[in-house]
Every structure is written in structure tokens, then in C-alpha cells.
Design an enzyme around this catalytic site. Structure first.
Site, PDB file in Angstrom:
ATOM      1  N   ARG A  37      57.859 -23.490 -37.481  1.00  0.00           N
ATOM      2  CA  ARG A  37      56.889 -24.494 -37.935  1.00  0.00           C
ATOM      3  C   ARG A  37      57.481 -25.400 -39.009  1.00  0.00           C
ATOM      4  O   ARG A  37      56.782 -26.201 -39.609  1.00  0.00           O
ATOM      5  CB  ARG A  37      55.617 -23.824 -38.462  1.00  0.00           C
ATOM      6  CG  ARG A  37      55.045 -22.801 -37.501  1.00  0.00           C
ATOM      7  CD  ARG A  37      53.713 -23.238 -36.897  1.00  0.00           C
ATOM      8  NE  ARG A  37      53.359 -22.396 -35.779  1.00  0.00           N
ATOM      9  CZ  ARG A  37      53.078 -22.849 -34.561  1.00  0.00           C
ATOM     10  NH1 ARG A  37      53.102 -24.148 -34.295  1.00  0.00           N
ATOM     11  NH2 ARG A  37      52.759 -22.016 -33.587  1.00  0.00           N
ATOM     12  N   HIS A  67      65.098 -20.598 -28.853  1.00  0.00           N
ATOM     13  CA  HIS A  67      64.010 -21.590 -28.813  1.00  0.00           C
ATOM     14  C   HIS A  67      64.100 -22.492 -30.041  1.00  0.00           C
ATOM     15  O   HIS A  67      64.155 -22.012 -31.168  1.00  0.00           O
ATOM     16  CB  HIS A  67      62.669 -20.856 -28.781  1.00  0.00           C
ATOM     17  CG  HIS A  67      61.525 -21.684 -28.283  1.00  0.00           C
ATOM     18  ND1 HIS A  67      61.197 -22.911 -28.826  1.00  0.00           N
ATOM     19  CD2 HIS A  67      60.632 -21.474 -27.292  1.00  0.00           C
ATOM     20  CE1 HIS A  67      60.145 -23.402 -28.175  1.00  0.00           C
ATOM     21  NE2 HIS A  67      59.787 -22.554 -27.228  1.00  0.00           N
ATOM     22  N   TYR A  70      59.202 -25.866 -33.133  1.00  0.00           N
ATOM     23  CA  TYR A  70      58.079 -26.642 -32.583  1.00  0.00           C
ATOM     24  C   TYR A  70      57.951 -28.005 -33.245  1.00  0.00           C
ATOM     25  O   TYR A  70      57.397 -28.938 -32.670  1.00  0.00           O
ATOM     26  CB  TYR A  70      56.750 -25.901 -32.801  1.00  0.00           C
ATOM     27  CG  TYR A  70      56.600 -24.633 -32.007  1.00  0.00           C
ATOM     28  CD1 TYR A  70      56.948 -24.590 -30.668  1.00  0.00           C
ATOM     29  CD2 TYR A  70      56.082 -23.492 -32.600  1.00  0.00           C
ATOM     30  CE1 TYR A  70      56.796 -23.419 -29.938  1.00  0.00           C
ATOM     31  CE2 TYR A  70      55.935 -22.316 -31.870  1.00  0.00           C
ATOM     32  CZ  TYR A  70      56.291 -22.290 -30.552  1.00  0.00           C
ATOM     33  OH  TYR A  70      56.144 -21.141 -29.833  1.00  0.00           O
ATOM     34  N   HIS A 107      61.022 -27.853 -26.642  1.00  0.00           N
ATOM     35  CA  HIS A 107      59.945 -28.689 -26.121  1.00  0.00           C
ATOM     36  C   HIS A 107      60.404 -30.145 -26.209  1.00  0.00           C
ATOM     37  O   HIS A 107      60.773 -30.592 -27.295  1.00  0.00           O
ATOM     38  CB  HIS A 107      58.669 -28.494 -26.945  1.00  0.00           C
ATOM     39  CG  HIS A 107      58.124 -27.095 -26.893  1.00  0.00           C
ATOM     40  ND1 HIS A 107      56.966 -26.731 -27.520  1.00  0.00           N
ATOM     41  CD2 HIS A 107      58.590 -25.982 -26.268  1.00  0.00           C
ATOM     42  CE1 HIS A 107      56.734 -25.434 -27.286  1.00  0.00           C
ATOM     43  NE2 HIS A 107      57.706 -24.966 -26.538  1.00  0.00           N
ATOM     44  N   GLU A 142      61.862 -27.531 -21.724  1.00  0.00           N
ATOM     45  CA  GLU A 142      60.763 -26.668 -21.279  1.00  0.00           C
ATOM     46  C   GLU A 142      59.695 -27.495 -20.559  1.00  0.00           C
ATOM     47  O   GLU A 142      59.354 -28.592 -20.978  1.00  0.00           O
ATOM     48  CB  GLU A 142      60.152 -25.938 -22.484  1.00  0.00           C
ATOM     49  CG  GLU A 142      59.032 -24.986 -22.098  1.00  0.00           C
ATOM     50  CD  GLU A 142      58.709 -23.969 -23.187  1.00  0.00           C
ATOM     51  OE1 GLU A 142      59.523 -23.795 -24.123  1.00  0.00           O
ATOM     52  OE2 GLU A 142      57.639 -23.356 -23.091  1.00  0.00           O
ATOM     53  N   ASP A 175      57.908 -22.630 -17.879  1.00  0.00           N
ATOM     54  CA  ASP A 175      56.902 -21.795 -18.542  1.00  0.00           C
ATOM     55  C   ASP A 175      55.703 -21.681 -17.599  1.00  0.00           C
ATOM     56  O   ASP A 175      55.081 -22.693 -17.245  1.00  0.00           O
ATOM     57  CB  ASP A 175      56.517 -22.430 -19.879  1.00  0.00           C
ATOM     58  CG  ASP A 175      55.575 -21.554 -20.696  1.00  0.00           C
ATOM     59  OD1 ASP A 175      54.532 -21.137 -20.142  1.00  0.00           O
ATOM     60  OD2 ASP A 175      55.864 -21.302 -21.871  1.00  0.00           O
ATOM     61  N   HIS A 178      52.394 -23.000 -18.905  1.00  0.00           N
ATOM     62  CA  HIS A 178      52.422 -24.462 -19.038  1.00  0.00           C
ATOM     63  C   HIS A 178      52.315 -25.155 -17.681  1.00  0.00           C
ATOM     64  O   HIS A 178      51.558 -26.127 -17.550  1.00  0.00           O
ATOM     65  CB  HIS A 178      53.706 -24.906 -19.734  1.00  0.00           C
ATOM     66  CG  HIS A 178      53.827 -24.426 -21.143  1.00  0.00           C
ATOM     67  ND1 HIS A 178      54.921 -24.697 -21.935  1.00  0.00           N
ATOM     68  CD2 HIS A 178      52.989 -23.685 -21.911  1.00  0.00           C
ATOM     69  CE1 HIS A 178      54.753 -24.140 -23.127  1.00  0.00           C
ATOM     70  NE2 HIS A 178      53.591 -23.519 -23.138  1.00  0.00           N
ATOM     71  N   HIS A 210      59.714 -18.772 -18.847  1.00  0.00           N
ATOM     72  CA  HIS A 210      58.838 -18.123 -19.814  1.00  0.00           C
ATOM     73  C   HIS A 210      57.683 -17.540 -19.017  1.00  0.00           C
ATOM     74  O   HIS A 210      56.989 -18.280 -18.313  1.00  0.00           O
ATOM     75  CB  HIS A 210      58.293 -19.137 -20.832  1.00  0.00           C
ATOM     76  CG  HIS A 210      59.301 -19.574 -21.847  1.00  0.00           C
ATOM     77  ND1 HIS A 210      59.082 -20.645 -22.692  1.00  0.00           N
ATOM     78  CD2 HIS A 210      60.512 -19.066 -22.167  1.00  0.00           C
ATOM     79  CE1 HIS A 210      60.138 -20.777 -23.485  1.00  0.00           C
ATOM     80  NE2 HIS A 210      61.015 -19.847 -23.184  1.00  0.00           N
ATOM     81  N   ASP A 223      47.368 -25.137 -23.080  1.00  0.00           N
ATOM     82  CA  ASP A 223      48.467 -24.337 -23.618  1.00  0.00           C
ATOM     83  C   ASP A 223      48.002 -23.205 -24.528  1.00  0.00           C
ATOM     84  O   ASP A 223      48.272 -23.213 -25.717  1.00  0.00           O
ATOM     85  CB  ASP A 223      49.493 -25.233 -24.344  1.00  0.00           C
ATOM     86  CG  ASP A 223      50.754 -24.452 -24.696  1.00  0.00           C
ATOM     87  OD1 ASP A 223      50.842 -23.258 -24.339  1.00  0.00           O
ATOM     88  OD2 ASP A 223      51.652 -25.042 -25.322  1.00  0.00           O
ATOM     89  N   HIS A 225      48.452 -19.156 -24.397  1.00  0.00           N
ATOM     90  CA  HIS A 225      49.064 -18.041 -23.670  1.00  0.00           C
ATOM     91  C   HIS A 225      48.154 -16.809 -23.682  1.00  0.00           C
ATOM     92  O   HIS A 225      47.469 -16.550 -24.659  1.00  0.00           O
ATOM     93  CB  HIS A 225      50.402 -17.651 -24.308  1.00  0.00           C
ATOM     94  CG  HIS A 225      51.409 -18.762 -24.305  1.00  0.00           C
ATOM     95  ND1 HIS A 225      52.705 -18.596 -24.696  1.00  0.00           N
ATOM     96  CD2 HIS A 225      51.300 -20.066 -23.946  1.00  0.00           C
ATOM     97  CE1 HIS A 225      53.358 -19.741 -24.582  1.00  0.00           C
ATOM     98  NE2 HIS A 225      52.522 -20.655 -24.135  1.00  0.00           N
ATOM     99  N   GLU A 255      56.272 -14.595 -23.745  1.00  0.00           N
ATOM    100  CA  GLU A 255      55.798 -15.217 -25.005  1.00  0.00           C
ATOM    101  C   GLU A 255      54.296 -14.975 -25.099  1.00  0.00           C
ATOM    102  O   GLU A 255      53.530 -15.863 -25.443  1.00  0.00           O
ATOM    103  CB  GLU A 255      56.033 -16.722 -24.996  1.00  0.00           C
ATOM    104  CG  GLU A 255      57.460 -17.173 -24.878  1.00  0.00           C
ATOM    105  CD  GLU A 255      57.566 -18.693 -24.760  1.00  0.00           C
ATOM    106  OE1 GLU A 255      56.856 -19.295 -23.934  1.00  0.00           O
ATOM    107  OE2 GLU A 255      58.353 -19.277 -25.514  1.00  0.00           O
TER     108      GLU A 255
HETATM  109 ZN    ZN Z   1      52.787 -22.584 -24.522  1.00  0.00          ZN
HETATM  110 FE    FE Z   2      58.215 -23.127 -25.841  1.00  0.00          FE
HETATM  111 FE    FE Z   3      57.164 -21.415 -23.497  1.00  0.00          FE
END
Ligand code: ZN
Ligand code: FE
Ligand code: FE
Length: 276
Positions: A37, A67, A70, A107, A142, A175, A178, A210, A223, A225, A255
Site C-alpha cells: 500500500r 507481486h 498496488y 496490476h 495481471e 486472475d 478478476h 491467481h 474484485d 476475492h 490470494e
Molecule cells: Zn483481486
Molecule cells: Fe494482483
Molecule cells: Fe490477483
């Protein structure tokens, strides 16, 4: 070979992640290259990186799928912030050189009103610059849920970035939450979605997955999960995915909203459904 793993905390270093993965019968894993973050990255310990590499080779792990943060938005509207994001990307790829031969997924970004075409150009420019030094890492875009102004909710958008960059070491991480959220029906017609991916992007570009169930119904662009089997995708979708001939040998990363015991149980369930 079924390469299954989950997202792990990088706080105790790379070797610790390999050992943790091994305790839950994982043979790949994911981790954030820096604060997910924020943008802070811990200094790397070369001895830890080398020891982790030795251990993943000894244990026969598949590629790791690091990864990116974000907050790294390569197509944000402010030029200064965009340049900072591009530097973060370049630094991440340089750091991946300490773990040679692995994958780095991120992303693509949110265009925040600039439009997809401008975003594709900005993302591909950052990738071209960061990848020009040829670090030993495969970079993965992704597939996104298409939430807000996210880029990468359509296969065509990923293909446009890949074409603009023009490199073989740029691929895609699919993903499952996603793509279903984005409107690709992998529950009822996995084959057609993979054929569409192959037609537009080329299945050889699909390097990792993912594995996430979704809290929301088809094409909801949200989005969120869910644990494997507890959401709108359902366990049989994941059984079909892990056994699909076109997806063999690709690292698959959970994830899902879990701690380690939950991941261990999902890995156990998925392995029990694997037929090869
Ligand atoms: Zn996601
Ligand atoms: Fe991701
Ligand atoms: Fe993902």
C-alpha cells in the site's frame, strides 16, 4: 506438474518464505516486492536471496510470482507521480535480479479518466524503459476485474500493451476472480475463454494464474476475492482449471482471504482434485 502456492509475507526474508511454503505442500509462492500500500522496499540481503534460490531448486519449486505494489500506477494522470511509478517498476525489476529466472506480476494501472489508449502508451513506455536493462525476470500483466478505470479488464488491452512493448519476456497472469468479474465466463465455458485468450493474446503469453473464488456474481466488476469453493466460481471451476491441458506447468497462486492454515487446506483440496 501442479505448481501450487499462496501469497506469503516477505517480512522474514526469502528463505523463510520457501520454508513456510514447503510446510503447506506449496511448490511456488507469491510475495510483495515492497509495501503493497506504499512504496517502501526493504534492503535486500544477497545471502538470503542466494539461499532461497538454492532451496527452491533443491525442492523443485516452479517459478515464484512476485507481486508489485498496488499503489504503483503507471498510467496515473499526474506526470510526476507517473514518473515515480515508473522508477518503482524499474527498481523492482532490478531487485528481482537477485532471484533470477522468476516472475514479477503487477496490476497494469487505472487510467483515471485519461482513456485506455493514453494508458496503454504510458504503461508500455514505463515497461520498455524498465525492461531495457534485460534483468533476468519475466514480467506479467495481471488480468483485472475492470473496476473503475482499471486497464487490463479486456484481453485486447493486455495485447495492446504487449504489442507496444514488443518483448518476449512480457506475459500475463490470469486472475480467476478478476476475469470472471470482468465478464469472461470461466465457470460455464472455460475452453472458450482460453481460446479467446489464445486468439487475442496468444496462450504462450499466459505464464501464471491467481486462483481466487469471487464474492460477487458474473461480470460485476467489483474484485472481491473469496475462498476456493465458497464463492460464485465454485470448486468444480478450479478442478477444471488445474486439470486443463493448456494450463499445465504454470504456477498457480492463491490470494484468497486466508491465513496459513486456510491456504494449507485449499492446497490439500486442490491437490486431491489433480488427475495427472
Ligand atoms: Zn483481486
Ligand atoms: Fe494482483
Ligand atoms: Fe490477483
Amino acid at each position: 506438474m501442479l505448481y501450487l502456492g499462496c501469497h506469503l509475507s516477505a517480512s522474514a526474508g526469502n528463505l523463510a518464505m520457501v520454508r513456510t511454503a514447503a510446510t503447506i505442500d506449496a511448490n511456488t509462492f507469491a510475495f510483495f516486492t515492497r509495501n503493497p500500500r506504499g512504496s517502501r522496499a526493504k534492503p535486500q540481503d544477497p545471502a538470503d536471496c542466494a539461499a532461497a534460490m538454492e532451496e527452491i531448486h533443491r525442492l523443485g519449486f516452479g517459478p515464484l510470482v512476485a507481486h508489485g505494489s498496488y499503489t504503483m500506477n503507471l498510467c496515473t494522470a499526474d506526470p510526476g507521480a507517473r514518473e515515480f511509478a515508473a522508477q518503482v517498476l524499474a527498481e523492482d525489476l532490478q531487485r528481482m535480479a537477485a532471484l533470477p529466472g522468476q516472475y514479477y506480476n503487477f496490476h497494469p494501472g487505472s487510467h483515471v479518466g485519461q482513456g485506455v489508449d493514453a494508458a496503454v502508451e504510458q504503461i508500455s513506455n514505463a515497461l520498455k524503459a524498465a525492461m531495457a536493462l534485460d534483468y533476468p525476470v519475466t514480467v506479467l500483466l495481471e488480468t483485472m476485474a475492470g473496476k473503475g478505470s482499471e486497464v487490463g479488464g479486456r484481453f485486447e488491452e493486455l495485447k495492446a500493451i504487449i504489442d507496444a512493448v514488443g518483448r518476449e519476456d512480457l506475459g500475463v497472469c490470469l486472475d480467476t476472480c478478476h476475469v470472471y468479474d470482468a465478464g469472461y465466463d470461466i465457470v460455464n465455458d472455460l475452453d472458450s475463454v482460453l481460446e479467446e485468450f489464445d486468439r487475442i493474446v496468444g496462450i504462450h503469453r499466459l505464464k501464471a494464474l491467481h486462483l481466487n473464488d469471487s464474492k460477487n456474481p458474473f461480470a460485476s466488476h467489483k474484485d472481491r476475492h473469496e475462498c476456493i469453493g465458497a464463492g460464485s466460481l465454485g470448486l468444480s471451476t478450479f478442478e477444471a482449471i488445474i486439470n486443463h491441458p493448456a494450463l499445465q506447468g504454470k504456477p498457480m497462486i492463491l490470494e484468497t482471504p486466508n491465513e496459513l492454515p486456510g491456504y494449507a487446506s485449499e492446497i490439500r483440496t486442490l491437490r486431491s482434485l489433480y488427475r495427472q
